[in-house]
Design an enzyme around this catalytic site. Structure first.
Site: not given
Length: 254
Positions: A145, A158, A160, A162, A191
């Site tokens: 991401s 989140y 961390a 990715k 997206i």
């Protein structure tokens, strides 16, 4: 619509996790449309059946399982490869979102966000090193991401997770190069999926306007990401490994 031939992936068997919805489902549809035989994996058999019904071609199948545990993910992948006679590709799309200030993040939240995204990725990585799981010339793609590169409030766990996926990608590429297996990641921006819709509902109107404005080309469609997966699975990317392809509509540039 892509510029790839309809048979660009003919004869290839590709495993896609998180294929019951969103990016995983879009990737499954795109790869099948270009000749791949697809194994779709996810938690919900009913939703996987919907994905299967949308695929062109024949020989596709589904595996309903959770991938929150590295051992479980490795076993699933090993079994899928054994039944298929080896895999030509894996797209690990499974993951969970988490928007929560760091002061409120508990162990249960870490287990949630690090589960499929990182533990599952590690299990796939481990299985891929076994003999006869990945064919020579195969491609592994992990879903990362833009949040791994750009901070936002409430995204600490989140981001961390990715960032860890991208670190895994680089080192795994080194380990699998001798087997002629390529390993890359895709850093997606905003997206329009169900997961993204849940996240933007947490934003104020002003924050939403600013976030949209940071995407120079607007929010993406699942098909935009699927086209990137198609490229990384195809021979057109045969000299690319250990990198992260940014597909973010200009988000990291703004």
């Amino acid at each position: 619509m892509t510029s790839f031939a309809a048979d660009a992936l003919a004869g290839r068997t590709i495993l896609i996790t998180g294929a019951s919805s969103g990016l995983g489902r879009a990737a499954a549809i795109a790869l099948a449309a270009h000749g791949a035989r697809v194994i779709v994996s996810g938690r919900d058999q009913e939703r996987l059946d919907i994905t299967l019904s949308a695929l062109s071609g024949a020989g596709h199948r589904a595996i309903a399982t959770t991938l929150d545990d590295a051992d479980q993910a490795a076993e699933m992948m090993t079994q899928a490869a054994a039944q298929a006679g080896g895999l030509d590709g894996v797209f690990h799309s499974a993951g969970a979102e988490l928007v929560l200030p760091i002061r409120l993040v508990k162990q249960k939240h870490l287990d949630q966000v690090l589960g499929a995204a990182l533990q599952g990725a590690f299990g796939i990585a481990r299985a891929s090193a076994k003999a006869e799981v990945m064919k020579s010339g195969a491609s592994i793609v992990f879903m990362s991401s833009a949040s791994a590169h750009r901070g936002r409030p409430g995204m600490v766990a989140y981001s961390a997770a990715k960032a860890a996926v991208e670190g895994l990608t680089r080192s795994l590429a080194c380990e699998l190069a001798a087997k002629s297996v390529r390993v890359n990641a895709i850093a997606g921006g905003g997206i329009e999926t169900e997961m993204h819709e849940r996240w933007i509902r947490t934003l104020t109107a002003d924050a939403m306007s600013a976030y949209l404005g940071q995407h120079l080309l607007g929010f993406g469609k699942p098909e935009d990401l699927a086209n990137a997966v198609l490229f990384l699975m195809s021979p057109a990317s045969s000299w690319i490994t250990g990198t992260t392809l940014v597909v973010d509509g200009g988000y990291l540039t703004s």
